[in-house]
Design a protein around this motif. Structure first.
Motif, PDB file in Angstrom:
ATOM      1  N   SER A  49       6.418  -0.207  -4.894  1.00 13.85           N
ATOM      2  CA  SER A  49       7.094  -1.497  -4.880  1.00 13.85           C
ATOM      3  C   SER A  49       6.861  -2.255  -6.176  1.00 13.85           C
ATOM      4  O   SER A  49       5.826  -2.142  -6.811  1.00 13.85           O
ATOM      5  N   LYS A  50       7.871  -3.056  -6.574  1.00 11.73           N
ATOM      6  CA  LYS A  50       7.705  -3.892  -7.772  1.00 11.73           C
ATOM      7  C   LYS A  50       7.659  -5.360  -7.374  1.00 11.73           C
ATOM      8  O   LYS A  50       8.020  -6.231  -8.141  1.00 11.73           O
ATOM      9  N   LEU A  51       7.212  -5.595  -6.162  1.00 12.90           N
ATOM     10  CA  LEU A  51       7.369  -6.945  -5.607  1.00 12.90           C
ATOM     11  C   LEU A  51       6.647  -8.040  -6.362  1.00 12.90           C
ATOM     12  O   LEU A  51       6.987  -9.197  -6.249  1.00 12.90           O
ATOM     13  N   THR A  52       5.608  -7.683  -7.111  1.00  8.21           N
ATOM     14  CA  THR A  52       4.860  -8.737  -7.795  1.00  8.21           C
ATOM     15  C   THR A  52       5.611  -9.220  -9.023  1.00  8.21           C
ATOM     16  O   THR A  52       5.219 -10.170  -9.654  1.00  8.21           O
ATOM     17  N   ASP A  53       6.673  -8.567  -9.358  1.00  4.72           N
ATOM     18  CA  ASP A  53       7.371  -8.858 -10.591  1.00  4.72           C
ATOM     19  C   ASP A  53       8.848  -9.117 -10.297  1.00  4.72           C
ATOM     20  O   ASP A  53       9.349  -8.717  -9.267  1.00  4.72           O
TER      21      ASP A  53
END
Ligand SMILES: NC(=O)c1ccc[n+]([C@@H]2O[C@H](COP(=O)([O-])OP(=O)(O)OC[C@H]3O[C@@H](n4cnc5c(N)ncnc54)[C@H](O)[C@@H]3O)[C@@H](O)[C@H]2O)c1
Length: 489
Positions: A256-260
Motif C-alpha cells: 500500500s502507498k497509503l501514507t503518501d
C-alpha cells in the motif's frame, strides 16, 4: 414532518430535495445558481424514475418544491434544515449563521459536508446546539446511509431528532461518537481513492481496470456484508483469528502507498480525464446516472428478498407506506377516490398511448388501496391472510398519454364472508368520462393454508359499511358485461 429547508441545490442538495419530496415532505430551497431549478428538476425526475422501479408500495402525494431567494426564507417556518453548499468552511459557516438567526430554536440544522468538522461549522450559529453533520451518499434518494456526527456544542436531542428525520425518509443514520475529519465512510473511500490514483499515476492500471477490479469482486460483497464480516468468513472456521494469522503479516509488505499522496500534476489530471472519457464511451452523465440507478435498484431489491442490510431497511420503509388508509366514513353519495397516478413516459407504447398492461397495474394499485381502506394492511398480510384477485373484466374506452394525471373511482358491488366484488373506473383527474373500467372479484385466502377462508370480523365490518353506503349509488352501466358480438340478424 411537513416542511424542510434546503441550503444548496447541486448534486447533493438536489438528491435531498428528491428524497424529501418523494416522501411527501414540502421543500423550500435556496441556491444562488439561476440554473438550479432545472438541475434539481432533473435530479427529481431521475429519482421518480428510480422509485417507480424500486417499489410497488403506494408513495405519498409528492411534497411541494419552492425555490426561495435567500437562505433566511429557506429556514423560516420549516421544521428541519439540510445544508449542501460547496465544500468550503467559510461559505457553510456564513450560511448556517444567517439561516440560524431566523429559524426557531428547536429547528435542527444538518450539514452534508463530506469531512468538515461540526464544531467549526456551528461556531457562528444562533443556538449552535441544534447543529449536526448529516453526511449522505450520492444518489441521496437511493443510498440509505447518512452519517450523523455532532460537534462540541451539539446536544444529544439534536442528534436524536436528526436520526429520527432520516429514519422517516427510509434512511439509515449511522451515529458517530467522535468528530474526525472525513468521518468514517469517507476515510475508507479516501484510502481506496488514493491507492486507485497511485495505480493510475504509476501506469499500473487504467481507470477501467480499477473499476473492473472493484465491480466484479469486492464491490459485490461490500453491498451486503461490508469488510469485517466478509474477512471473518474468509478466515474459515476459525474466523477472524485465522484470517489475521494468514493475512496479518502482509500488512508489513510494501503493498500500500497509503501514507503518501500522488502529486496532482497536469500530466496525471490529463491522463485521468482521457481514460475516464474513453471509459464513458460517449454516454452522458444523465445516461450514466440512470444506469447507476437501475443497478442500485436491482441490488436493493435483491437484498430485500434476503431481508438483509439495506434490503431489510427497504422492506421496513415499504411496510410504513402500506399502513392502513386513514379511517374515514365513506361518502354514501360518491364512489371511493383512493388512488391517483401521473402517467410516466415509460408506460407509453409505440402508439404513443398508455400500454395495455399498465391499465391492469393501475387498477391493481386501486385494489390495494381499497383493501388497505378496509383494514388489509401490512400486519394483516403478515398474519397470513389476504384477498386474491380471481376474475377481472377490463374495458378500454379512451386513451391516456404521458404526463396525464389519472384517478380511479371505486364502488363495492357486493360481498360475503369470503368474496368481495368491486368496480373501478379510471378517469383523467376531474373528468367524468371514463378512460377504462375494471370489474373484479377478490377471494379472501388463508395464505399459509393456501385456500379460501372468511375475512377477519373487523375487515368484514368495514366491507359491510362500505357496501351499504355504495348500495345507494346507481349500478355502473358496464357492470356484469361479458365480451361478445351482437348476433347476426
Ligand atoms: N458529490 C458528492 O458525492 C457528495 C457526497 C456527500 C456529500 N457531499 C457534500 O455535499 C455538499 C455539496 O456538494 P455537491 O456535490 O452537491 O456540490 P455541487 O457543486 O453540485 O452543489 C453545490 C451547490 O451549492 C450552490 N451554492 C453555491 N454557493 C451557495 C451559497 N452561498 N448558498 C447556497 N448554495 C450555494 C451551488 O450553486 C451549487 O448548486 C458538499 O459539502 C459536499 O462535500 C458531496
Amino acid at each position: 414532518m411537513t416542511e424542510v429547508g434546503l441550503l444548496g441545490g447541486g448534486v447533493i442538495g438536489g438528491g435531498w430535495a428528491a428524497r424529501f419530496v418523494l416522501n411527501g415532505v414540502d421543500v423550500r430551497i435556496f441556491d444562488p445558481d439561476p440554473e438550479a431549478p432545472r438541475k434539481v428538476g432533473e435530479v427529481i425526475d431521475n429519482a421518480r424514475r428510480a422509485f417507480r422501479k424500486l417499489t410497488l408500495a403506494p408513495l405519498p402525494a409528492e411534497g411541494r418544491l419552492t425555490f426561495v431567494p435567500t437562505p433566511e426564507e429557506a429556514a423560516e417556518s420549516v421544521e428541519f434544515v439540510q445544508e449542501s453548499a460547496p465544500e468550503r468552511e467559510d461559505v457553510k459557516r456564513g450560511l448556517l449563521a444567517a439561516a440560524s438567526r431566523v429559524a426557531g430554536a428547536d429547528v435542527v440544522f444538518a450539514s452534508s459536508t463530506s469531512g468538515l468538522l461540526p464544531s467549526r461549522l456551528q461556531a457562528d450559529m444562533r443556538h449552535p446546539e441544534r447543529m449536526t453533520i448529516g453526511h449522505p451518499f450520492n444518489p441521496v434518494y437511493l443510498l440509505p446511509l447518512v452519517e450523523v456526527c455532532g460537534g462540541e456544542r451539539t446536544s444529544p436531542e439534536t442528534l436524536e431528532r436528526a436520526a429520527e428525520v432520516y429514519r422517516a425518509l427510509g434512511m439509515q443514520p449511522l451515529r458517530l461518537d467522535r468528530e474526525i475529519d472525513g468521518f468514517v465512510a469517507d476515510r475508507l473511500l479516501e484510502a481506496l481513492w488514493r491507492e486507485a490514483l497511485w495505480l493510475v499515476a504509476d501506469d499500473v492500471a487504467t481507470v477501467e481496470q480499477i473499476d473492473d477490479a472493484i465491480r466484479y469482486g469486492a464491490g459485490l460483497r461490500w453491498s451486503c456484508m461490508g469488510t469485517f464480516l466478509i474477512y471473518r468468513i474468509g478466515g474459515g472456521e476459525a474466523g477472524m483469528r485465522q484470517f489475521m494469522a494468514q493475512f496479518g503479516p502482509a500488512l508489513q509488505w510494501p503493498w500500500s502507498k497509503l501514507t503518501d499522496v500522488p502529486e496532482l500534476t497536469d500530466e496525471l489530471l490529463e491522463k485521468l480525464v482521457a481514460q475516464s472519457d474513453a471509459q464513458a464511451a460517449g454516454r452522458s452523465i444523465r445516461e450514466l446516472e440512470q444506469q447507476r440507478d437501475d443497478c442500485l435498484v436491482s441490488v436493493l431489491q435483491a437484498l430485500r428478498t434476503q431481508r438483509y442490510g439495506a434490503g431489510a431497511l427497504l422492506e421496513e420503509w415499504e411496510r410504513r407506506l402500506l399502513r392502513p388508509v386513514e379511517e374515514r366514513e365513506p361518502d354514501p353519495t360518491q364512489p371511493l377516490h383512493l388512488h391517483t397516478v401521473r402517467v410516466p413516459p415509460e408506460w407509453i407504447d409505440y402508439n404513443g398511448h398508455l400500454h395495455e398492461s399498465r391499465y391492469l397495474q393501475v387498477f391493481n394499485d386501486a385494489t390495494d388501496a381499497l383493501l388497505r381502506f378496509v383494514g388489509v394492511d401490512a400486519d394483516y398480510l403478515a398474519a397470513g391472510a389476504s384477498y386474491f384477485t380471481v376474475e377481472t373484466h377490463l374495458s378500454h374506452l379512451g386513451q391516456a398519454v404521458a404526463g396525464d394525471s389519472l384517478e380511479v373511482r371505486t364502488q363495492v358491488l357486493g360481498f360475503d364472508a369470503k368474496r368481495l366484488h368491486a368496480f373501478h373506473s379510471l378517469h383523467r383527474t376531474g373528468d367524468d368520462q371514463p378512460l377504462a373500467t375494471a370489474e373484479q372479484m377478490y377471494l379472501h385466502v388463508d395464505t399459509s393454508a393456501g385456500r379460501a377462508s372468511p375475512a377477519r370480523d373487523d375487515v368484514l365490518a368495514r366491507v359491510a359499511a362500505l357496501a351499504e353506503a355504495h348500495a345507494n349509488l346507481s349500478r355502473p352501466e358496464r357492470a356484469g358485461r361479458s365480451i361478445g358480438m351482437p348476433a347476426r340478424a
